[in-house]
Design an enzyme around this catalytic site. Structure first.
Site, PDB file in Angstrom:
ATOM      1  N   ASP A   1       0.826  -1.210   0.000  1.00 30.23           N
ATOM      2  CA  ASP A   1       0.000   0.000   0.000  1.00 30.23           C
ATOM      3  C   ASP A   1       0.861   1.261   0.000  1.00 30.23           C
ATOM      4  O   ASP A   1       2.026   1.233   0.415  1.00 30.23           O
ATOM      5  CB  ASP A   1      -0.866   0.052   1.273  1.00 30.23           C
ATOM      6  CG  ASP A   1      -2.021  -0.940   1.249  1.00 30.23           C
ATOM      7  OD1 ASP A   1      -2.023  -1.836   0.380  1.00 30.23           O
ATOM      8  OD2 ASP A   1      -2.903  -0.815   2.109  1.00 30.23           O
ATOM      9  N   ASP A   2       0.240   2.339  -0.408  1.00 29.10           N
ATOM     10  CA  ASP A   2       0.715   3.723  -0.219  1.00 29.10           C
ATOM     11  C   ASP A   2       1.744   4.217  -1.238  1.00 29.10           C
ATOM     12  O   ASP A   2       2.134   5.381  -1.190  1.00 29.10           O
ATOM     13  CB  ASP A   2       1.280   3.962   1.192  1.00 29.10           C
ATOM     14  CG  ASP A   2       0.224   3.837   2.276  1.00 29.10           C
ATOM     15  OD1 ASP A   2      -0.921   3.474   1.946  1.00 29.10           O
ATOM     16  OD2 ASP A   2       0.545   4.099   3.440  1.00 29.10           O
TER      17      ASP A   2
ATOM     18  N   HIS B   1      -5.858   2.756  -4.173  1.00 28.14           N
ATOM     19  CA  HIS B   1      -5.841   3.050  -2.739  1.00 28.14           C
ATOM     20  C   HIS B   1      -6.284   4.513  -2.546  1.00 28.14           C
ATOM     21  O   HIS B   1      -5.937   5.142  -1.561  1.00 28.14           O
ATOM     22  CB  HIS B   1      -4.429   2.799  -2.202  1.00 28.14           C
ATOM     23  CG  HIS B   1      -4.343   2.650  -0.710  1.00 28.14           C
ATOM     24  ND1 HIS B   1      -5.282   1.992   0.048  1.00 28.14           N
ATOM     25  CD2 HIS B   1      -3.396   3.075   0.189  1.00 28.14           C
ATOM     26  CE1 HIS B   1      -4.917   2.018   1.333  1.00 28.14           C
ATOM     27  NE2 HIS B   1      -3.785   2.680   1.441  1.00 28.14           N
TER      28      HIS B   1
ATOM     29  N   HIS C   1      -5.227   9.337  -0.289  1.00 26.73           N
ATOM     30  CA  HIS C   1      -5.105   8.605   0.978  1.00 26.73           C
ATOM     31  C   HIS C   1      -5.829   9.284   2.133  1.00 26.73           C
ATOM     32  O   HIS C   1      -5.422   9.200   3.292  1.00 26.73           O
ATOM     33  CB  HIS C   1      -3.628   8.364   1.342  1.00 26.73           C
ATOM     34  CG  HIS C   1      -3.430   7.170   2.236  1.00 26.73           C
ATOM     35  ND1 HIS C   1      -3.480   7.261   3.609  1.00 26.73           N
ATOM     36  CD2 HIS C   1      -3.204   5.874   1.969  1.00 26.73           C
ATOM     37  CE1 HIS C   1      -3.267   6.068   4.129  1.00 26.73           C
ATOM     38  NE2 HIS C   1      -3.107   5.197   3.149  1.00 26.73           N
TER      39      HIS C   1
ATOM     40  N   TYR D   1      -6.483   3.223   5.585  1.00 28.32           N
ATOM     41  CA  TYR D   1      -6.678   2.879   7.004  1.00 28.32           C
ATOM     42  C   TYR D   1      -7.702   1.747   7.194  1.00 28.32           C
ATOM     43  O   TYR D   1      -8.115   1.474   8.313  1.00 28.32           O
ATOM     44  CB  TYR D   1      -7.142   4.097   7.818  1.00 28.32           C
ATOM     45  CG  TYR D   1      -6.391   5.364   7.500  1.00 28.32           C
ATOM     46  CD1 TYR D   1      -5.097   5.555   7.969  1.00 28.32           C
ATOM     47  CD2 TYR D   1      -6.961   6.355   6.692  1.00 28.32           C
ATOM     48  CE1 TYR D   1      -4.399   6.712   7.660  1.00 28.32           C
ATOM     49  CE2 TYR D   1      -6.268   7.507   6.372  1.00 28.32           C
ATOM     50  CZ  TYR D   1      -4.994   7.686   6.850  1.00 28.32           C
ATOM     51  OH  TYR D   1      -4.306   8.822   6.544  1.00 28.32           O
TER      52      TYR D   1
ATOM     53  N   HIS E   1       3.927  -2.259   3.010  1.00 26.94           N
ATOM     54  CA  HIS E   1       3.974  -0.965   2.308  1.00 26.94           C
ATOM     55  C   HIS E   1       5.235  -0.842   1.466  1.00 26.94           C
ATOM     56  O   HIS E   1       6.343  -1.060   1.977  1.00 26.94           O
ATOM     57  CB  HIS E   1       3.928   0.187   3.318  1.00 26.94           C
ATOM     58  CG  HIS E   1       2.659   0.225   4.122  1.00 26.94           C
ATOM     59  ND1 HIS E   1       2.479  -0.542   5.242  1.00 26.94           N
ATOM     60  CD2 HIS E   1       1.503   0.918   3.941  1.00 26.94           C
ATOM     61  CE1 HIS E   1       1.260  -0.319   5.723  1.00 26.94           C
ATOM     62  NE2 HIS E   1       0.644   0.564   4.958  1.00 26.94           N
TER      63      HIS E   1
HETATM   64 ZN   LIG Z   1      -2.593   3.218   3.102  1.00 26.26          ZN
END
Ligand SMILES: [Zn+2]
Length: 232
Positions: free
Chosen positions: A38-39, A91, A95, A132, A190
């Site tokens: 993620d991210d 995603h 964010h 989250y 991540h």
């Molecule tokens: Zn995230």
């Protein structure tokens, strides 16, 4: 776990039932496991793409448009990930916490990123993960109508262990046993963390493969053909 994730968990069951949408937590295909990042995209995404190729494994990247890095600055890494058969999923653009947003704003977060991804790989994702893990009824209904919503069944909490890969690797060695025909986990980590890319991921791949797991994308671990992971 961040407080917001804890709150999100409590509302999940309610949201699922109310919206008639099924959230994805685990794989369904026997002997498959899905490692997810993620991210990103960020500085380590390209390294991970290379690593997974070397290890003959696939991953899923839940990317942002403008988070740690801007997606346009990492277009080459995203394109290579896609070309190598990894799954590119959403995603959201920035964010933010979708549960605090109006329907209009939620759609904006999804659509803006879809357009940016399409410019890079030619298609837009049909799978997403809420930042989250935060959802409510409105999020589930709005997003679930157009995307498969993917949560996770194992969290490496790598963002809390940036200087100690062993704590995140322990999630694998403690919880992930021999495949033995079981459907596996969807594991959260991540690609924005150097430790994850350099230390955790190579060991996690080796461990999972040694235990007999086939490392595949989320779509593949759910038995869904590649044609359904994206839309034109
Ligand atoms: Zn995230």
């Amino acid at each position: 776990m961040a407080p917001i994730a804890r709150i999100a968990m409590a509302v999940r069951a309610v949201s699922e039932a109310a919206a008639g949408i099924k959230l994805v937590y685990k794989c369904t295909v026997p002997n498959t496991m899905a490692i997810t990042f993620d991210d990103g995209p960020f500085d380590y995404t390209a390294d991970l793409v290379k690593l997974f190729k070397k290890k003959n494994a696939k991953a899923t990247f839940f990317v942002n448009g403008d988070n740690n890095g801007k997606i346009t600055d990492y277009a080459t890494a995203v394109k290579q990930a896609y070309l190598d058969g990894h799954q590119i999923a959403s995603h959201t653009w920035s964010h933010g916490d979708l549960a605090t947003m109006s329907v209009g704003k939620i759609n904006e977060e999804m659509n803006k990123l879809d357009v940016a991804i399409k410019k890079i790989i030619g298609v837009s994702p049909t799978y997403m993960r809420p930042p989250y893990g935060s959802i409510n009824d409105r999020v589930t209904k709005t997003v679930g109508a157009r995307y498969t919503i993917v949560m996770w069944s194992q969290d490496t909490n790598d963002w809390q262990h940036v200087n100690d890969y062993k704590k995140s690797l322990k999630v694998y060695t403690d919880n992930i046993k021999k495949a033995n025909g079981k459907p596996g986990d969807i594991v959260l980590q991540h690609d924005t963390i150097q430790m994850t890319a350099k230390e955790l991921a190579p060991r996690a791949i080796d461990y999972a493969q040694k235990m007999g797991w086939k490392l595949v994308t989320v779509g593949e671990c759910l038995g869904k053909p590649k044609s359904t992971w994206y839309r034109k």
